[in-house]
Design an enzyme around this catalytic site. Structure first.
Site, short mmCIF file in Angstrom:
data_model
loop_
_atom_site.label_atom_id
_atom_site.label_comp_id
_atom_site.label_asym_id
_atom_site.label_seq_id
_atom_site.Cartn_x
_atom_site.Cartn_y
_atom_site.Cartn_z
N ASP A 146 0.84 -1.22 0.00
CA ASP A 146 0.00 0.00 0.00
C ASP A 146 0.86 1.26 0.00
OD1 ASP A 146 -2.14 1.69 0.29
OD2 ASP A 146 -2.57 1.19 2.36
N GLU B 175 -2.55 9.77 -1.06
CA GLU B 175 -3.77 8.96 -1.22
C GLU B 175 -4.43 8.69 0.13
OE1 GLU B 175 -6.07 5.08 -1.46
OE2 GLU B 175 -4.32 5.56 -0.28
N GLU B 176 -3.59 8.43 1.13
CA GLU B 176 -4.12 8.00 2.44
C GLU B 176 -4.81 9.14 3.18
OE1 GLU B 176 -4.21 5.01 3.18
OE2 GLU B 176 -2.45 3.96 2.38
N ASP C 92 -3.11 -0.97 -6.80
CA ASP C 92 -3.17 -0.68 -5.36
C ASP C 92 -3.27 -2.00 -4.59
OD1 ASP C 92 -3.19 0.79 -3.04
OD2 ASP C 92 -5.11 1.79 -3.42
N HIS D 282 -3.49 -1.92 6.06
CA HIS D 282 -3.47 -0.91 7.13
C HIS D 282 -3.07 -1.49 8.49
CE1 HIS D 282 -5.94 2.38 4.84
NE2 HIS D 282 -4.85 2.00 4.22
ZN LIG Z 1 -3.95 2.56 2.30
#
Ligand SMILES: [Zn+2]
Ligand SMILES: *[C@@H]1O[C@H](CO)[C@@H](O)[C@H](O)[C@H]1NC(C)=O
Ligand SMILES: *[C@@H]1O[C@H](CO)[C@@H](O)[C@H](O)[C@H]1NC(C)=O
Length: 405
Positions: free
Chosen positions: A138, A189-190, A236, A344
């Site tokens: 990620d 992105e996060e 992703d 995550h």
């Molecule tokens: Zn992520």
């Protein structure tokens, strides 16, 4: 007139088909990454495997790694930054810089705004929490895959465009091939706090906004960089073992099918290292040669090529493609469903990657790009081409420990 006609004939013969599959020989000859995906010393991947929250010095280091990679190895790629400053929610509410990197290669004769671009995308930022989060799937690994892809098609592009130019095909008005490719490495992105429309995809939203206001010359094929995107392929959460990526969008199911067909062929050609039928995976200890030779079921990354239920999940997963989809861009979303277990979690790190799977994705995306860019006949299929990329690169040779040759 006659000359023009000959051009047309030649063009149709050589480049006429809309989508030319790569031959078995080309698929077998796709460059091997060697040790470049080694998590500790690999030239492509290891520099990305650090915490790299947007706006931090580590984020700049990773960006520099990308820039150095292109400048050193792929000088024909045009590099561009797209920057913005945005303020995330409290307690992170300081103006924060977000820097996207766009690396593009168009046919040398294509005028500004004339080339369509296959667009390969991943995000390079990592999440603020949990502390020390690496984000290997990620999306450090997807970024490394895209660097490998760019490098693996570069020589074939040079060869193809050089040949076309030599044959005069570049000068023929409507006969011009104007098909380019770009790699976009997105920042931010996060979510900083929790995923909302405004606390997420900072880089992608800014890029899509800004590309809408960039106007190409009035005579160009595409009015702005958004409309130049022929297909937005977003990678992703890739790099864990046994992923399954559904076909999310009906309008790009045909592209998904092309990718799935390449996967199937690479597996049959024993070019997929994660396959249970890859020579390296067949148990040599088994005395029962019959059992040993029994093909095992292939676990497909892309199992939905033949789906008939007409059910497309598209739109349910928030990600960097959203601001582009909203502007009418066609998207192929390469994200597994279900998400990898490490998603995550603190253990989304280098040690939990399955490197065979990382290499297979890189190979698959490379082959897809090769077909999209019509590179059949331009890959070096001599055995000598299957070497480590940095063999002759003195700068990097000392940090690479070669595992084959
Ligand atoms: Zn992520
Ligand atoms: C930056 O990366 C290094 C590893 O190179 C790591 O030890 C350090 O904690 C990172 N810094 C931050 C602020 O995350
Ligand atoms: C964008 O940010 C990068 C990295 O900090 C910097 O090198 C570049 O000059 C900036 N570009 C613009 C147009 O501000």
């Amino acid at each position: 007139m006659l000359l023009k006609f000959l051009h047309i004939l030649l063009y149709l013969t050589l480049y006429g088909a809309a989508y030319t599959k790569l031959s078995d020989d080309s698929l077998r000859a796709l460059p091997d990454p060697g040790s470049d995906f080694d998590i500790h010393s690999g030239a492509l991947l290891s520099p990305i495997l650090i915490p790299r929250v947007s706006g931090t010095p580590n984020s700049t280091l990773v960006l520099e790694h990308f820039v150095n990679f292109f400048k050193t190895n792929l000088p024909d790629w045009h590099l561009e930054f797209q920057n913005s400053t945005q303020t995330p929610p409290a307690p992170y509410d300081k103006p924060t810089p977000f820097v996207n990197l766009i690396a593009a290669r168009d046919p040398p004769w294509a005028a500004d705004g004339d080339a369509s671009r296959l667009t390969l995308v991943a995000h390079y930022d990592s999440k603020v929490t949990p502390e020390g989060f690496i984000g290997a799937v990620d999306s450090a690994a997807p970024c490394a895959m895209l660097l490998h892809t760019a490098r693996s098609v570069d020589a074939a592009l040079t060869k193809k465009w050089g040949q076309m130019k030599a044959q005069g095909l570049a000068e023929g008005g409507s006969l011009e091939e104007e098909r380019g490719v770009q790699i976009i490495l997105l920042d931010g992105e996060e979510a900083f706090v929790s995923w909302t429309d405004t606390d997420s995809t900072y880089g992608a939203r800014s890029l899509a906004d800004s590309w809408e206001t960039v106007i190409h010359p009035a005579t160009s094929n595409f009015p702005n960089p958004i409309s130049s995107i022929s297909l937005f392929v977003l990678l992703d959460l890739l790099g864990s073992k046994n992923p399954t990526v559904p076909s999310y969008y009906k309008t790009t199911h045909w592209a998904y099918q092309s990718m799935a067909s390449i996967e199937d062929r690479l597996r049959k050609l024993q070019q997929f290292k994660s396959s249970p039928n890859h020579p390296s995976k067949r148990s040599v200890s088994s005395r029962d040669s019959k059992a040993r030779n029994q093909p095992r079921k292939e676990p497909m990354f892309l199992p939905e090529a033949e789906k008939v239920n007409n059910f497309f999940l598209g739109g349910r997963i928030g990600d960097d493609h959203v601001p582009f989809i909203e502007r009418g861009v066609e998207v192929l979303h390469m994200i597994p469903n279900p998400f990898p277990k490490v998603w995550h979690q603190p253990d989304d790190d280098g040690d939990h990657l399955d490197i065979d799977t990382v290499e297979d994705w890189a190979k698959l995306v490379t082959a897809f790009t090769g077909e999209w860019m019509e590179l059949e006949g331009f890959f070096d299929t001599s055995a000598a081409s299957k070497r480590d990329f940095y063999e002759e690169d003195e700068q990097l040779a000392n940090v690479i420990s070669r595992t084959e040759l």
